[in-house]
Enzyme design. Sequence first.
Site, PDB file in Angstrom:
ATOM      1  NE  ARG A  20       7.787  -2.486   6.170  1.00  0.00           N
ATOM      2  CZ  ARG A  20       6.478  -2.418   6.344  1.00  0.00           C
ATOM      3  NH1 ARG A  20       5.727  -1.814   5.452  1.00  0.00           N
ATOM      4  NH2 ARG A  20       5.929  -2.991   7.377  1.00  0.00           N
ATOM      5  NE  ARG A  49       6.080  -0.364  10.224  1.00  0.00           N
ATOM      6  CZ  ARG A  49       4.966  -0.485   9.517  1.00  0.00           C
ATOM      7  NH1 ARG A  49       4.870   0.084   8.327  1.00  0.00           N
ATOM      8  NH2 ARG A  49       3.943  -1.168   9.976  1.00  0.00           N
ATOM      9  CE  LYS A  85      -1.991  -1.194   3.931  1.00  0.00           C
ATOM     10  NZ  LYS A  85      -1.296  -2.461   4.232  1.00  0.00           N
ATOM     11  NE  ARG A 105      -4.663  -1.375   9.987  1.00  0.00           N
ATOM     12  CZ  ARG A 105      -3.568  -0.921   9.411  1.00  0.00           C
ATOM     13  NH1 ARG A 105      -3.515   0.292   8.937  1.00  0.00           N
ATOM     14  NH2 ARG A 105      -2.517  -1.687   9.303  1.00  0.00           N
ATOM     15  NE  ARG A 153       2.055  -4.997  11.128  1.00  0.00           N
ATOM     16  CZ  ARG A 153       3.241  -4.874  10.524  1.00  0.00           C
ATOM     17  NH1 ARG A 153       4.345  -5.363  11.106  1.00  0.00           N
ATOM     18  NH2 ARG A 153       3.334  -4.264   9.369  1.00  0.00           N
TER      19      ARG A 153
HETATM   20  P1  AP5 Z   1       4.877  -1.614   1.828  1.00  0.00           P
HETATM   21  O1  AP5 Z   1       4.552  -0.775   0.660  1.00  0.00           O
HETATM   22  O2  AP5 Z   1       5.629  -0.991   2.963  1.00  0.00           O
HETATM   23  O3  AP5 Z   1       3.560  -2.369   2.370  1.00  0.00           O
HETATM   24  P2  AP5 Z   1       2.301  -1.820   3.176  1.00  0.00           P
HETATM   25  O4  AP5 Z   1       1.094  -2.487   2.603  1.00  0.00           O
HETATM   26  O5  AP5 Z   1       2.307  -0.323   3.194  1.00  0.00           O
HETATM   27  O6  AP5 Z   1       2.629  -2.445   4.588  1.00  0.00           O
HETATM   28  P3  AP5 Z   1       2.539  -1.883   6.070  1.00  0.00           P
HETATM   29  O7  AP5 Z   1       3.268  -2.872   6.937  1.00  0.00           O
HETATM   30  O8  AP5 Z   1       3.007  -0.460   6.141  1.00  0.00           O
HETATM   31  O9  AP5 Z   1       1.053  -1.996   6.358  1.00  0.00           O
HETATM   32  P4  AP5 Z   1       0.402  -2.080   7.713  1.00  0.00           P
HETATM   33  O10 AP5 Z   1      -0.995  -1.953   7.279  1.00  0.00           O
HETATM   34  O11 AP5 Z   1       0.722  -3.244   8.552  1.00  0.00           O
HETATM   35  O12 AP5 Z   1       1.097  -0.888   8.538  1.00  0.00           O
HETATM   36  P5  AP5 Z   1       0.606   0.543   8.957  1.00  0.00           P
HETATM   37  O13 AP5 Z   1       1.805   1.418   8.978  1.00  0.00           O
HETATM   38  O14 AP5 Z   1      -0.587   0.958   8.167  1.00  0.00           O
HETATM   39  O15 AP5 Z   1       5.675  -2.898   1.280  1.00  0.00           O
HETATM   40  C1  AP5 Z   1       6.198  -3.889   2.162  1.00  0.00           C
HETATM   41  C2  AP5 Z   1       7.556  -4.392   1.615  1.00  0.00           C
HETATM   42  O16 AP5 Z   1       7.333  -5.116   0.408  1.00  0.00           O
HETATM   43  C3  AP5 Z   1       8.551  -3.274   1.272  1.00  0.00           C
HETATM   44  O17 AP5 Z   1       9.841  -3.711   1.613  1.00  0.00           O
HETATM   45  C4  AP5 Z   1       8.404  -3.087  -0.253  1.00  0.00           C
HETATM   46  O18 AP5 Z   1       9.618  -2.649  -0.860  1.00  0.00           O
HETATM   47  C5  AP5 Z   1       8.049  -4.497  -0.691  1.00  0.00           C
HETATM   48  N1  AP5 Z   1       7.119  -4.518  -1.827  1.00  0.00           N
HETATM   49  C6  AP5 Z   1       6.032  -3.707  -2.017  1.00  0.00           C
HETATM   50  N2  AP5 Z   1       5.385  -4.044  -3.147  1.00  0.00           N
HETATM   51  C7  AP5 Z   1       6.059  -5.107  -3.672  1.00  0.00           C
HETATM   52  C8  AP5 Z   1       5.872  -5.914  -4.845  1.00  0.00           C
HETATM   53  N3  AP5 Z   1       4.848  -5.705  -5.682  1.00  0.00           N
HETATM   54  N4  AP5 Z   1       6.753  -6.922  -5.067  1.00  0.00           N
HETATM   55  C9  AP5 Z   1       7.778  -7.148  -4.220  1.00  0.00           C
HETATM   56  N5  AP5 Z   1       8.031  -6.418  -3.106  1.00  0.00           N
HETATM   57  C10 AP5 Z   1       7.169  -5.414  -2.832  1.00  0.00           C
HETATM   58  O19 AP5 Z   1       0.083   0.283  10.435  1.00  0.00           O
HETATM   59  C11 AP5 Z   1       0.962  -0.038  11.504  1.00  0.00           C
HETATM   60  C12 AP5 Z   1       0.159  -0.131  12.808  1.00  0.00           C
HETATM   61  O20 AP5 Z   1      -0.461   1.153  13.105  1.00  0.00           O
HETATM   62  C13 AP5 Z   1      -1.009  -1.117  12.816  1.00  0.00           C
HETATM   63  O21 AP5 Z   1      -0.577  -2.432  13.132  1.00  0.00           O
HETATM   64  C14 AP5 Z   1      -1.914  -0.502  13.911  1.00  0.00           C
HETATM   65  O22 AP5 Z   1      -1.421  -0.787  15.197  1.00  0.00           O
HETATM   66  C15 AP5 Z   1      -1.776   0.989  13.677  1.00  0.00           C
HETATM   67  N6  AP5 Z   1      -2.767   1.536  12.715  1.00  0.00           N
HETATM   68  C16 AP5 Z   1      -2.491   2.115  11.507  1.00  0.00           C
HETATM   69  N7  AP5 Z   1      -3.621   2.509  10.908  1.00  0.00           N
HETATM   70  C17 AP5 Z   1      -4.644   2.173  11.752  1.00  0.00           C
HETATM   71  C18 AP5 Z   1      -6.065   2.291  11.667  1.00  0.00           C
HETATM   72  N8  AP5 Z   1      -6.653   2.844  10.580  1.00  0.00           N
HETATM   73  N9  AP5 Z   1      -6.810   1.817  12.704  1.00  0.00           N
HETATM   74  C19 AP5 Z   1      -6.222   1.273  13.795  1.00  0.00           C
HETATM   75  N10 AP5 Z   1      -4.883   1.108  13.928  1.00  0.00           N
HETATM   76  C20 AP5 Z   1      -4.094   1.555  12.910  1.00  0.00           C
END
Ligand code: AP5
Length: 215
Positions: A127, A161, A14, A88, A172
């Site tokens: 990552r 991270r 994402k 979410r 997660r």
């Molecule tokens: P990346 O693009 O970083 O993936 P992502 O989907 O953004 O993953 P996140 O881990 O950031 O998502 P998340 O939803 O767990 O975390 P968030 O920060 O929102 O890609 C991942 C890796 O793969 C990278 O190394 C990239 O280079 C590689 N890659 C990407 N695309 C690729 C491809 N096509 N092929 C190969 N490699 C690829 O949330 C963190 C925490 O915050 C949550 O656990 C929760 O505690 C809290 N939180 C955040 N938002 C909320 C909410 N709305 N409600 C409640 N709690 C929340």
Amino acid sequence: MTNIILLGPPGAGKGTQARRLVEERGLVQLSTGDMLREAKDSGTEMGKIVADVMARGDLVTDEIVIGLIEEKLDGEKVGGFIFDGFPRTLAQADALGALLARKGETLDAVIEMRVDDAALVDRISGRFTCGACGEVYHDTTKPTKIEGTCDECGSTDLKRRADDNAESLRQRLMEYYKKTSPLIGYYYHAGNLATVDGLAAIDDVAKSVAAVLDR
Ligand code: AP5
């Protein structure tokens, strides 16, 4: 105005696709994960409250994240928003609908990025991100050109991270399947869901996302 949601499990890509859309289409990325990490790093009261929750891989309360998004939406006028990691839960989805309606805006597309669990473990464990500009890298699929230096801004502040470990990832994923995946049905019913193959290479995923936005 174009408003889109990128929906998918942790590691689906994402953030990677959102950054490209910012560059290519001038949209504004709203990542609740980034906002919460900023709050945590700056040591605010809210940051202290969410730190443990995030480290465990649990979801932060709806009230906190809806408040964060509301603040951003009430800011300056822009060409459109990419909601990355929000909503979410069904309550967050309802709140977003109400916030957009209040501003007289619509949700144009919800793009589900489908990736299987085995690939997610690999993506999360490899990552790292640039602490200065936020560029996202991967040990094997997207390494930096010069080891230890960000391709985009030249910073050497590359970090991993705290919640990118096996135990937190399990939690997660569980949170995603229990609380977030029902949004797939919610937006399918609303008529704005599109699904792309998130397992494809980064450039190919970007093409699929563009095809949805340009249809
Ligand atoms: P990346 O693009 O970083 O993936 P992502 O989907 O953004 O993953 P996140 O881990 O950031 O998502 P998340 O939803 O767990 O975390 P968030 O920060 O929102 O890609 C991942 C890796 O793969 C990278 O190394 C990239 O280079 C590689 N890659 C990407 N695309 C690729 C491809 N096509 N092929 C190969 N490699 C690829 O949330 C963190 C925490 O915050 C949550 O656990 C929760 O505690 C809290 N939180 C955040 N938002 C909320 C909410 N709305 N409600 C409640 N709690 C929340």
